[in-house]
Design a protein around this motif. Sequence first.
Motif, PDB file in Angstrom:
ATOM      1  N   ILE A  68     -29.568 -46.386  -0.125  1.00 22.96           N
ATOM      2  CA  ILE A  68     -30.392 -46.176   0.806  1.00 22.96           C
ATOM      3  C   ILE A  68     -31.753 -47.536   0.464  1.00 22.96           C
ATOM      4  CG2 ILE A  68     -32.363 -44.796   1.821  1.00 22.96           C
ATOM      5  CD1 ILE A  68     -30.306 -42.508   1.475  1.00 22.96           C
ATOM      6  N   ALA A  69     -32.108 -47.207  -0.737  1.00 22.85           N
ATOM      7  CA  ALA A  69     -33.086 -48.295  -1.267  1.00 22.85           C
ATOM      8  C   ALA A  69     -32.765 -49.689  -0.841  1.00 22.85           C
ATOM      9  CB  ALA A  69     -33.324 -47.915  -2.648  1.00 22.85           C
ATOM     10  N   GLY A  70     -31.638 -49.985  -1.247  1.00 30.64           N
ATOM     11  CA  GLY A  70     -30.834 -51.193  -1.000  1.00 30.64           C
ATOM     12  C   GLY A  70     -31.176 -51.769   0.548  1.00 30.64           C
ATOM     13  N   GLN A  71     -30.842 -50.842   1.329  1.00 27.16           N
ATOM     14  CA  GLN A  71     -30.760 -51.333   2.869  1.00 27.16           C
ATOM     15  C   GLN A  71     -32.289 -51.236   3.318  1.00 27.16           C
ATOM     16  OE1 GLN A  71     -28.866 -47.545   4.356  1.00 27.16           O
ATOM     17  NE2 GLN A  71     -26.731 -48.484   3.993  1.00 27.16           N
ATOM     18  N   VAL A  72     -33.311 -50.439   2.721  1.00 21.88           N
ATOM     19  CA  VAL A  72     -34.756 -50.632   3.068  1.00 21.88           C
ATOM     20  C   VAL A  72     -35.040 -52.052   2.431  1.00 21.88           C
ATOM     21  CG1 VAL A  72     -36.873 -49.784   2.749  1.00 21.88           C
ATOM     22  CG2 VAL A  72     -35.161 -47.986   3.217  1.00 21.88           C
ATOM     23  N   LEU A  73     -34.602 -52.343   1.221  1.00 23.32           N
ATOM     24  CA  LEU A  73     -35.056 -53.606   0.722  1.00 23.32           C
ATOM     25  C   LEU A  73     -34.511 -54.676   1.626  1.00 23.32           C
ATOM     26  CD1 LEU A  73     -35.279 -52.887  -3.005  1.00 23.32           C
ATOM     27  CD2 LEU A  73     -37.073 -52.998  -1.504  1.00 23.32           C
ATOM     28  N   SER A  74     -33.395 -54.556   2.163  1.00 24.01           N
ATOM     29  CA  SER A  74     -32.856 -55.790   2.978  1.00 24.01           C
ATOM     30  C   SER A  74     -33.241 -55.877   4.459  1.00 24.01           C
ATOM     31  CB  SER A  74     -31.522 -55.519   3.190  1.00 24.01           C
ATOM     32  OG  SER A  74     -30.644 -55.306   1.812  1.00 24.01           O
ATOM     33  N   LEU A  75     -34.292 -55.111   4.737  1.00 24.43           N
ATOM     34  CA  LEU A  75     -34.957 -55.229   6.051  1.00 24.43           C
ATOM     35  C   LEU A  75     -35.851 -56.501   6.124  1.00 24.43           C
ATOM     36  CD1 LEU A  75     -36.425 -51.570   6.710  1.00 24.43           C
ATOM     37  CD2 LEU A  75     -34.464 -52.593   7.783  1.00 24.43           C
ATOM     38  N   PRO A  76     -35.659 -57.102   7.495  1.00 20.18           N
ATOM     39  CA  PRO A  76     -36.427 -58.483   7.496  1.00 20.18           C
ATOM     40  C   PRO A  76     -37.494 -58.653   6.756  1.00 20.18           C
ATOM     41  CG  PRO A  76     -35.208 -57.953   9.604  1.00 20.18           C
ATOM     42  CD  PRO A  76     -35.203 -56.469   8.807  1.00 20.18           C
ATOM     43  N   PHE A  77     -38.492 -58.048   7.173  1.00 16.73           N
ATOM     44  CA  PHE A  77     -39.922 -58.417   6.502  1.00 16.73           C
ATOM     45  C   PHE A  77     -40.062 -57.839   5.171  1.00 16.73           C
ATOM     46  CE2 PHE A  77     -44.469 -56.930   5.757  1.00 16.73           C
ATOM     47  CZ  PHE A  77     -45.018 -58.401   6.137  1.00 16.73           C
ATOM     48  N   ILE A  78     -39.499 -56.914   4.671  1.00 20.99           N
ATOM     49  CA  ILE A  78     -39.425 -56.366   3.366  1.00 20.99           C
ATOM     50  C   ILE A  78     -38.630 -57.190   2.533  1.00 20.99           C
ATOM     51  CG2 ILE A  78     -38.734 -54.716   1.729  1.00 20.99           C
ATOM     52  CD1 ILE A  78     -39.400 -52.505   4.153  1.00 20.99           C
ATOM     53  N   SER A  79     -37.551 -57.980   2.827  1.00 21.95           N
ATOM     54  CA  SER A  79     -36.614 -58.599   2.212  1.00 21.95           C
ATOM     55  C   SER A  79     -37.496 -60.112   1.847  1.00 21.95           C
ATOM     56  CB  SER A  79     -35.468 -58.943   2.744  1.00 21.95           C
ATOM     57  OG  SER A  79     -35.672 -59.775   3.984  1.00 21.95           O
ATOM     58  N   MET A  80     -38.251 -60.383   2.667  1.00 22.76           N
ATOM     59  CA  MET A  80     -39.056 -61.644   2.422  1.00 22.76           C
ATOM     60  C   MET A  80     -39.910 -61.584   1.433  1.00 22.76           C
ATOM     61  SD  MET A  80     -40.041 -63.250   6.136  1.00 22.76           S
ATOM     62  CE  MET A  80     -41.492 -62.744   6.109  1.00 22.76           C
ATOM     63  N   ILE A  81     -40.627 -60.370   1.153  1.00 22.32           N
ATOM     64  CA  ILE A  81     -41.518 -60.178   0.161  1.00 22.32           C
ATOM     65  C   ILE A  81     -40.760 -59.766  -1.181  1.00 22.32           C
ATOM     66  CG2 ILE A  81     -43.350 -58.434  -0.838  1.00 22.32           C
ATOM     67  CD1 ILE A  81     -44.198 -58.109   2.194  1.00 22.32           C
ATOM     68  N   VAL A  82     -39.697 -59.103  -1.107  1.00 22.96           N
ATOM     69  CA  VAL A  82     -38.972 -58.694  -2.125  1.00 22.96           C
ATOM     70  C   VAL A  82     -38.378 -59.877  -2.909  1.00 22.96           C
ATOM     71  CG1 VAL A  82     -36.951 -57.389  -2.999  1.00 22.96           C
ATOM     72  CG2 VAL A  82     -38.690 -56.462  -1.671  1.00 22.96           C
ATOM     73  N   ASP A  83     -37.812 -60.874  -2.079  1.00 22.08           N
ATOM     74  CA  ASP A  83     -37.405 -62.102  -2.535  1.00 22.08           C
ATOM     75  C   ASP A  83     -38.236 -63.064  -3.160  1.00 22.08           C
ATOM     76  OD1 ASP A  83     -34.564 -61.428  -1.412  1.00 22.08           O
ATOM     77  OD2 ASP A  83     -34.915 -62.773   0.297  1.00 22.08           O
ATOM     78  N   LYS A  84     -39.521 -62.978  -3.047  1.00 23.91           N
ATOM     79  CA  LYS A  84     -40.515 -63.726  -3.657  1.00 23.91           C
ATOM     80  C   LYS A  84     -40.610 -63.251  -5.056  1.00 23.91           C
ATOM     81  CE  LYS A  84     -42.796 -65.656   0.205  1.00 23.91           C
ATOM     82  NZ  LYS A  84     -43.983 -65.774   0.948  1.00 23.91           N
TER      83      LYS A  84
END
Length: 104
Positions: A80-96
Amino acid sequence: MGNILFLLGILFVIGPKSVMKCVLRGGNRRLKGTIALLGGVVIVFFRYSVIGVILEAYGAFVLFGDFAPQAIRFLRRIPIAGQVLSLPFISMIVDKIAGPRQPV
């Protein structure tokens, strides 16, 4: 009460020697984080909770910010956490913070 239990929990889980090594290891940066975290706890005790919590959050970020990429990589593997972190806006922040997601 939660602040005291948090600090005692860290102390009991990793031990007093490890706590001292973690706090004293990074020089001025770690010292600032430790002072901010403990200062925030004291300020909360004097009933200035909003200021205290902000100061605690800053201190925790400075002390434990180096662990953020590893924590994010771990969270990406949880369903579930992985799916949330893969959401478009969240993934941009997490990838940084942690770098782009690597295929498994």
